[in-house]
Motif scaffolding. Sequence first.
Motif, PDB file in Angstrom:
ATOM      1  N   ALA A  62       8.332  10.126   0.406  1.00 59.63           N
ATOM      2  CA  ALA A  62       8.086  10.534  -0.980  1.00 59.63           C
ATOM      3  C   ALA A  62       8.378  12.006  -1.216  1.00 59.63           C
ATOM      4  O   ALA A  62       8.008  12.868  -0.420  1.00 59.63           O
ATOM      5  N   TRP A  87       7.419  13.314  -4.240  1.00 57.27           N
ATOM      6  CA  TRP A  87       6.160  13.630  -4.910  1.00 57.27           C
ATOM      7  C   TRP A  87       5.361  12.341  -4.986  1.00 57.27           C
ATOM      8  O   TRP A  87       5.828  11.275  -4.586  1.00 57.27           O
ATOM      9  N   TRP A  88       4.162  12.421  -5.502  1.00 57.35           N
ATOM     10  CA  TRP A  88       3.357  11.207  -5.699  1.00 57.35           C
ATOM     11  C   TRP A  88       2.626  11.319  -7.020  1.00 57.35           C
ATOM     12  O   TRP A  88       1.635  12.021  -7.156  1.00 57.35           O
ATOM     13  N   HIS A  89       3.161  10.626  -8.034  1.00 56.96           N
ATOM     14  CA  HIS A  89       2.575  10.576  -9.361  1.00 56.96           C
ATOM     15  C   HIS A  89       2.281   9.103  -9.677  1.00 56.96           C
ATOM     16  O   HIS A  89       3.114   8.414 -10.275  1.00 56.96           O
ATOM     17  N   PRO A  90       1.134   8.597  -9.254  1.00 56.68           N
ATOM     18  CA  PRO A  90       0.864   7.152  -9.353  1.00 56.68           C
ATOM     19  C   PRO A  90       0.676   6.628 -10.762  1.00 56.68           C
ATOM     20  O   PRO A  90       0.731   5.411 -10.966  1.00 56.68           O
ATOM     21  N   ALA A 118       7.544   8.242  -6.798  1.00 54.56           N
ATOM     22  CA  ALA A 118       7.673   9.033  -5.567  1.00 54.56           C
ATOM     23  C   ALA A 118       8.886   9.947  -5.535  1.00 54.56           C
ATOM     24  O   ALA A 118       9.138  10.600  -4.522  1.00 54.56           O
ATOM     25  N   LEU A 158       2.458   0.243  -0.279  1.00 54.64           N
ATOM     26  CA  LEU A 158       3.638   1.040  -0.595  1.00 54.64           C
ATOM     27  C   LEU A 158       4.814   0.495   0.207  1.00 54.64           C
ATOM     28  O   LEU A 158       4.704   0.340   1.422  1.00 54.64           O
ATOM     29  N   ASN A 181      -2.355   8.941   2.647  1.00 52.51           N
ATOM     30  CA  ASN A 181      -1.668   9.689   1.593  1.00 52.51           C
ATOM     31  C   ASN A 181      -0.186   9.327   1.603  1.00 52.51           C
ATOM     32  O   ASN A 181       0.459   9.392   2.650  1.00 52.51           O
ATOM     33  N   PRO A 182       0.375   8.907   0.458  1.00 50.76           N
ATOM     34  CA  PRO A 182       1.802   8.540   0.411  1.00 50.76           C
ATOM     35  C   PRO A 182       2.737   9.693   0.770  1.00 50.76           C
ATOM     36  O   PRO A 182       3.870   9.464   1.189  1.00 50.76           O
ATOM     37  N   ILE A 183       2.303  10.944   0.592  1.00 54.91           N
ATOM     38  CA  ILE A 183       3.124  12.087   0.956  1.00 54.91           C
ATOM     39  C   ILE A 183       2.934  12.365   2.430  1.00 54.91           C
ATOM     40  O   ILE A 183       1.885  12.856   2.858  1.00 54.91           O
TER      41      ILE A 183
END
Length: 291
Positions: A55, A57-60, A130, A239, A287-289
């Motif tokens: 990713a 970024w991570w803006h869900p 992402a 994810l 954390n996705p990042i």
Amino acid sequence: MFDSNVIRRWAACLVSVLLTSSCSDGSGFCGSSVNAKAPVCSMTEAQMAALPVRAEWWHPKQTVTLHALETASQTEALRRAVGGHAGMELAGIAVPDPESQRCDIYVALPPNPSAFQLEAVGHELLHCLAGGFHPDMLTGKAASSYLSARQAAAQRDGLSLAIEAAEKQSRWTLSCTFGTGSCPPPGRKAGKTIEITFHPVTADTQDRLHRALEPTSHRDQGGILTDPSGRYCDIYLTLPPTYLGRGMESLGRRMLACFTPSSSTVSTEQRQRIIDELLAASPPTPNPIKP
């Protein structure tokens, strides 16, 4: 060697263009010796599909507008508008606006989409969430999906105008105008907008949610929660680990379900209670990042 029938190839521009190509006959983008070493030409479909998601970024939470392209003229217009290479067919593109958490998705979406087209939907949605999560498949270099608010607005306007112009042209035929033959189908529907919030869950939690919310369905995993107004949708899913594959297909199916009125007999309040109870007893997701 490439499959001479239907070989799928993926490439990325600034906003990650999703492309397919058939190059085994020496024609098209991959037929040129200059392009032979580009990842989109030198890697197998399986190798590209296995690229891990990393990713940017991570803006869900995103306000997503879906522009479903139902005709060949629409998808061809989109390919030309973004500068797609000859010999490649565009399957989809995302125009993220990370500053406003808005994202427009343009995808080839006939009435009965294939698994590949559903992967394209999920792939483009993940760019909204992402950013540039895989390298540019034309250069192999790290790619960013970042657009300023002004750039994103210009992209949206340009793409929409190009698609509408192509659709008008395709509807004008002498046989249709003078009533001597059939007319092309009507123009595309206006894009629908929904606020989508993606909740990453572990594989075990995803399976438990699926069994609790949709026990009669054997195709999808995870679950979604839509409010009665149809303006909001929460997606509970793992994810996708790679930038193609079943994970992207599941994400694409879930996103489209957000845009489709639910036929579930379980009320929104009941679904919310089931989800809350399962999540409360579930382990936290990473954390996705990735560091």
